[in-house]
Design a protein around this motif. Structure first.
Motif, PDB file in Angstrom:
ATOM      1  N   GLY A 123     -47.883 -34.473 -33.988  1.00 38.24           N
ATOM      2  CA  GLY A 123     -48.745 -34.255 -35.255  1.00 38.24           C
ATOM      3  C   GLY A 123     -50.511 -33.880 -35.156  1.00 38.24           C
ATOM      4  O   GLY A 123     -50.770 -33.682 -35.632  1.00 38.24           O
ATOM      5  N   ASP A 124     -50.606 -33.697 -34.139  1.00 40.57           N
ATOM      6  CA  ASP A 124     -52.311 -32.922 -33.741  1.00 40.57           C
ATOM      7  C   ASP A 124     -52.051 -31.623 -34.060  1.00 40.57           C
ATOM      8  O   ASP A 124     -53.107 -30.867 -34.210  1.00 40.57           O
TER       9      ASP A 124
ATOM     10  N   ILE B 240     -46.674 -24.334 -40.258  1.00 36.12           N
ATOM     11  CA  ILE B 240     -46.045 -25.609 -41.071  1.00 36.12           C
ATOM     12  C   ILE B 240     -46.727 -26.996 -40.877  1.00 36.12           C
ATOM     13  O   ILE B 240     -46.713 -27.730 -40.966  1.00 36.12           O
ATOM     14  N   LEU B 241     -47.022 -26.939 -39.857  1.00 36.06           N
ATOM     15  CA  LEU B 241     -48.153 -28.652 -38.526  1.00 36.06           C
ATOM     16  C   LEU B 241     -49.976 -28.337 -39.952  1.00 36.06           C
ATOM     17  O   LEU B 241     -49.846 -29.854 -40.221  1.00 36.06           O
ATOM     18  N   LEU B 242     -50.122 -27.157 -40.176  1.00 44.99           N
ATOM     19  CA  LEU B 242     -51.680 -26.952 -40.750  1.00 44.99           C
ATOM     20  C   LEU B 242     -50.715 -27.505 -41.953  1.00 44.99           C
ATOM     21  O   LEU B 242     -51.926 -28.004 -42.622  1.00 44.99           O
ATOM     22  N   ALA B 243     -49.940 -26.757 -42.363  1.00 43.42           N
ATOM     23  CA  ALA B 243     -49.585 -26.899 -44.086  1.00 43.42           C
ATOM     24  C   ALA B 243     -49.402 -28.691 -44.296  1.00 43.42           C
ATOM     25  O   ALA B 243     -50.241 -28.980 -44.918  1.00 43.42           O
TER      26      ALA B 243
ATOM     27  N   THR C 173     -40.315 -42.743 -38.107  1.00 39.29           N
ATOM     28  CA  THR C 173     -40.487 -41.691 -37.589  1.00 39.29           C
ATOM     29  C   THR C 173     -41.936 -41.059 -38.312  1.00 39.29           C
ATOM     30  O   THR C 173     -41.514 -41.928 -40.169  1.00 39.29           O
ATOM     31  N   ALA C 174     -42.643 -39.748 -38.325  1.00 41.76           N
ATOM     32  CA  ALA C 174     -43.461 -39.451 -38.801  1.00 41.76           C
ATOM     33  C   ALA C 174     -42.841 -38.782 -40.836  1.00 41.76           C
ATOM     34  O   ALA C 174     -43.814 -39.193 -41.586  1.00 41.76           O
TER      35      ALA C 174
ATOM     36  N   ASN D 125     -48.942 -37.950 -29.697  1.00 36.27           N
ATOM     37  CA  ASN D 125     -48.473 -39.043 -28.770  1.00 36.27           C
ATOM     38  C   ASN D 125     -46.950 -38.870 -30.119  1.00 36.27           C
ATOM     39  O   ASN D 125     -45.865 -39.654 -29.463  1.00 36.27           O
ATOM     40  N   THR D 126     -47.231 -38.144 -31.069  1.00 33.63           N
ATOM     41  CA  THR D 126     -46.050 -38.623 -31.711  1.00 33.63           C
ATOM     42  C   THR D 126     -44.851 -36.591 -32.339  1.00 33.63           C
ATOM     43  O   THR D 126     -45.878 -36.300 -32.830  1.00 33.63           O
TER      44      THR D 126
END
Length: 536
Positions: free
Chosen positions: A496-497, A332-335, A432-433, A451-452
């Motif tokens: 986030g990274d 999901i983060l990669l998407a 928030t992001a 850091n998020t």
């Protein structure tokens, strides 16, 4: 290949699970013949890459939940194990349809190959997809081919390697012959191309295998077989060595290799207690018979090694589910990163919001094209809210990547999840992001993406419809309230990274709030928190 490697690791859990299910006194062979040639039956799904072949009699899938009467300690142990393992084995019972089920797995020769097959005879029509847990659900596709019903990572796949070498065929045959009377038979060996590679390059074995000279694998070890005797509730492991000297070396090396392998596999889920590990290693200490090592395991009794076996199974299932959940978060983060690379912002876009800036549909819907779900995405009406009659009908089609973890190691406390509900939530609220009232870009994350926190995992009872613009609205005084805490008291966080980390549930509120906000200019010693959580 990363997804496939994780899937193959879960084979250890699957085979152990199927073996343990057979030890109930109610699961009898009833005169069934287990002498059918596994290699002949499995021939269409084995090749030069195959390292594992298993045969599971249909009696191994008997539903014993209502039949086991816990009148002795061993029955209680079996019932406890079955409750732990039911979410995985019950769907396979449906897939079996009374036929022996085979599992074959290979070591790929090239990138993109995924030689993993679960199959049975009698597949004239495409089988229905069993509701398998965790990563299995998204990775195994059902199909029928040449009279077999099959589950494999790629629909209509067949082995892509060359023919099974005669020497490898003989090794598999000898392994199955050594456990031929058991309803669960498993043989593992090193394929010839792997042996050849280690002969040519020499050196040491991977640390995860215990290290040491590669000759231990390339020359000394021929095959390993596992069988279960239902009547006696006994498991037997047979290790075939090249000769007596090789058998002696393996007998001496086995305890060290087990400890090394366990130490390296002990991820953030925590490791087994040393007393449990010591008991299991003593339990599996083999006796040598010329060029073979044999281990006979008594599976009765609620105390001692048999109980430790249950702890091992629970540990393995917990590891597998944690890996699956973490891998889902990573996907999901990669998407999200790919979405940002395309649109220079994160979802939800401005045209997907109403006049007050409120999203009509979840960011999870907008990620669908980046998760291989383009067709499902096109069926949504983006100008309608998530609960419009049209969009509401799509709620039950939630992709596997959003499914909540089944928590198979804690079945007694587990409730059935509402269909179409997810535990994968974004941190929501001003600053928030993904949960602000406007689209956010990387340039807005002043604190840095590493850091998020982007994603968190909701606790049981706080799941939301996956298509709804609902996420984790946190209380700054108790920011972790409502999140899932694992057995070690840790919560899972997608950064986030692209990293997925596990952090302590005792983390100070100020530090959690700093992670949740994108631009409060507060720093958090995240590495220290990760180390603290790993030590729990």
């Amino acid at each position: 290949m990363k997804d496939f490697s994780s899937l193959r690791r879960q084979l250890v859990c699957l085979i152990g699970m199927l073996a343990i299910v057979t030890i109930s006194p109610k699961a009898r062979l009833n005169g069934q013949d287990t002498s059918a040639d596994p290699l002949a039956e499995a021939a269409p799904f084995i090749d030069e890459t195959t390292f594992l072949l298993a045969r599971i009699e249909p009696t191994a899938f008997d539903d014993l939940d209502s039949e086991i009467q816990a009148q002795d300690a061993s029955a209680e142990l079996v019932l406890g194990l079955m409750k732990v393992l039911r979410p995985a084995w019950k769907p396979l019972q449906s897939f079996a349809e009374g036929q022996p089920v085979y599992v074959s797995a290979g070591i790929p020769l090239a990138s993109g190959q995924k030689p993993l097959f679960v199959f049975r005879r009698g597949g004239s029509e495409e089988p229905s997809s069993p509701m398998l847990p965790g990563q299995w659900a998204s990775q195994l596709k059902p199909y029928a081919v040449d009279g077999y019903a099959v589950l494999s990572p790629r629909a209509d796949a067949k082995p892509e390697g060359g023919d099974l070498p005669e020497e490898t065929h003989q090794r598999f045959a000898a392994g199955f012959a050594s456990v031929s009377s058991a309803p669960v038979q498993v043989v593992v060996l090193a394929p010839e191309h792997l042996r050849r590679t280690y002969r040519e390059i020499g050196g040491a074995l991977p640390a995860a295998w215990g290290g040491g000279s590669s000759e231990m694998l390339a020359e000394d070890l021929q095959w390993v077989a596992l069988g279960i005797d239902i009547e006696q509730r006994v498991a037997e492991v047979v290790v075939q060595a090249e000769d007596e000297s090789a058998a002696e070396r393996w007998a001496a090396e086995l305890p060290k290799r087990l400890r090394t392998a366990h130490a390296l596999r002990a991820s953030q889920s925590g490791s087994l207690a040393s007393s449990v590990l010591d008991s299991l290693i003593e339990w599996v200490q083999p006796r040598q018979q010329k060029d073979q090592l044999r281990v006979r395991l008594n599976l009765t009794g609620a105390d001692g090694p048999a109980n430790h076996l249950r702890q091992l199974v629970e540990y393995e299932m917990r590891q597998a589910e944690e890996r699956a959940s973490s891998e889902s978060f990573r996907r999901i983060l990669l998407a999200l990163h790919n979405y940002h690379a395309t649109y220079n912002r994160f979802p939800v876009p401005a045209d997907g919001r109403d006049e007050q800036g409120r999203a009509r549909l979840s960011w999870r819907v907008y990620l669908l094209p980046f998760l291989g779900q383009e067709e499902l995405y096109r069926r949504f009406r983006l100008d309608e809210p998530w609960n419009s009659p049209h969009n509401q009908a799509l709620l039950t089609e939630m992709p596997a990547v959003y499914r909540p973890r089944p928590e198979v190691w804690n079945v007694a406390k587990r409730r059935a999840h509402q269909p179409g509900h997810t535990a994968c939530l974004a941190v929501q609220g001003p600053g928030t992001a993904l949960g602000s009232d406007r689209p956010i870009a990387f340039r807005d994350i002043i604190d840095g993406s590493s850091n998020t926190a982007f994603l968190v995992e909701a606790a049981e009872g706080n799941l939301v419809p996956w298509t709804a613009p609902e996420d984790f609205q946190f209380d700054e005084e108790r920011p972790l309230s409502g999140l899932h805490l694992d057995a070690q008291g840790r919560w899972m966080c997608g950064l986030g990274d692209g990293r997925v980390v596990h952090l302590s549930g005792d983390m100070a509120a100020d530090d959690v709030n700093a992670l949740f906000h994108i631009a409060d200019e507060k720093t958090v010693d995240l590495q220290q928190h990760i180390e603290d959580a790993a030590a729990r």
